[in-house]
Design an enzyme around this catalytic site. Structure first.
Site, PDB file in Angstrom:
ATOM      1  CB  VAL A  91      -4.764   8.979   9.726  1.00 50.31           C
ATOM      2  CG1 VAL A  91      -3.257   9.410   9.332  1.00 50.31           C
ATOM      3  CG2 VAL A  91      -4.244   8.048  11.229  1.00 50.31           C
TER       4      VAL A  91
ATOM      5  CB  THR B 139      -4.858   8.782   4.569  1.00 48.86           C
ATOM      6  OG1 THR B 139      -5.935   8.217   4.968  1.00 48.86           O
ATOM      7  CG2 THR B 139      -3.688   8.997   5.475  1.00 48.86           C
ATOM      8  CD  GLU B 140      -5.606   8.215  -2.101  1.00 47.36           C
ATOM      9  OE1 GLU B 140      -5.721   7.045  -2.257  1.00 47.36           O
ATOM     10  OE2 GLU B 140      -4.771   8.850  -2.825  1.00 47.36           O
TER      11      GLU B 140
ATOM     12  CE1 TYR C  98     -10.770  -0.690   8.135  1.00 44.97           C
ATOM     13  CE2 TYR C  98     -11.411   0.470  10.205  1.00 44.97           C
ATOM     14  CZ  TYR C  98     -10.515   0.256   9.270  1.00 44.97           C
ATOM     15  OH  TYR C  98      -9.332   0.852   9.373  1.00 44.97           O
TER      16      TYR C  98
ATOM     17  CG  ASP D 189      -5.672  -7.029  -5.909  1.00 43.59           C
ATOM     18  OD1 ASP D 189      -5.848  -6.949  -4.613  1.00 43.59           O
ATOM     19  OD2 ASP D 189      -6.831  -7.284  -6.550  1.00 43.59           O
TER      20      ASP D 189
ATOM     21  N   GLY E 109       0.837  -1.052  -0.139  1.00 45.14           N
ATOM     22  CA  GLY E 109      -0.066  -0.103  -0.001  1.00 45.14           C
ATOM     23  C   GLY E 109       0.864   1.381  -0.232  1.00 45.14           C
ATOM     24  CB  ALA E 110       4.190   1.672  -1.284  1.00 44.62           C
TER      25      ALA E 110
END
Ligand code: 8X3
Length: 250
Positions: A184, A186-187, A151, A58, A9-10
């Protein structure tokens, strides 16, 4: 000798910030992600500082994981640090309203993907009798909240895997660190809300959330402790947050 880290996931958020911080600190990199163009951009930036290899696959696809990781030449298998960061949330809905495809994505990426990647790399670490594994969990793995059941289940899975890895890998000289961030920016929420940027922005309004760099700094701290120290678990909140659902807003 320079260390070598593999980060999943970089291409964005915590993974990207960690890649940049590692590169600045002389850690060679194997960067993994789905978005080839972003991987290439990052490689072009960071290969001025360290050796960088990119692998586009993936993590939820076990065949792709196996093929890509096994395509690494021997020198690239000397991985000192594995950052299992890939994953995310899809949807924030009551169970009865939630989408089965969302559940599958969360379980496939957050749980199965982390296991697929680790299954290839852990034997290389065992052979070298050393290594550090950083699993990116979430406060959701420690506290279940409404509309986040699957989740939360997937991140509880990460917590269990971190504990299990530690039990099995400590005898091999491998240290396992579980990092559980709170809010956090982020996206993360853009993905959770399927591209709805306004909805995502609202999550982080009226308080100062963490940014990806904060978590990258924590990861960097964990990988830099002396070799007799193992940070087993770290929970990181913004100053305004006190549990998964309690955030003090102005
Ligand atoms: C991200 C934090 O609070 O949305 O894992 O679960 S939260």
């Amino acid at each position: 000798m320079k260390k070598l880290a593999l980060i999943t996931g970089a291409t964005s958020g915590i993974g990207e910030a960690t890649a940049k911080l590692f590169a600045k600190n002389n850690i060679n990199l194997i960067l993994c992600g789905r978005r080839k163009d972003r991987l290439n951009e990052l490689e072009a930036q960071l290969n001025k500082l360290v050796s960088v290899k990119t692998l586009s696959f993936d993590v939820g696809n076990k065949k792709e994981v196996k093929e890509n990781l096994n395509s690494l030449e021997d020198t690239w298998r000397n991985i000192d640090i594995l950052v299992n960061n890939a994953g995310g949330a899809h949807g924030l809905d009551l169970f009865v309203d939630s989408d089965v495809n969302d559940w599958e994505q969360m379980i496939d990426y957050n749980v199965k993907g982390l296991l697929y990647v680790s299954k290839e790399i852990v034997p290389w670490m065992i052979n070298r009798k050393k290594g550090q594994i950083i699993n990116i969990s979430s406060i959701a793995g420690k506290q279940t909240y409404g509309k986040g059941m699957v989740y939360c289940a997937s991140k509880s899975g990460v917590e269990a895997i971190s504990k299990g890895m530690r039990l099995e890998l400590v005898p091999h000289g491998i240290r396992v660190c579980n990092i559980a961030p709170g809010a956090v920016e982020t996206e993360f929420s853009i993905v959770r809300f399927k591209g709805d940027e306004n909805k995502a922005k609202n999550i982080y309004k009226h308080f100062e959330p963490l940014v990806a760099q904060d978590i990258a700094d924590s990861i960097f701290y964990c990988v830099n402790v002396p070799s007799h120290v193992q940070i087993a678990d770290m929970t990181i909140f913004p100053a305004a947050q006190s549990d998964a659902t309690t955030i003090h807003k102005n």
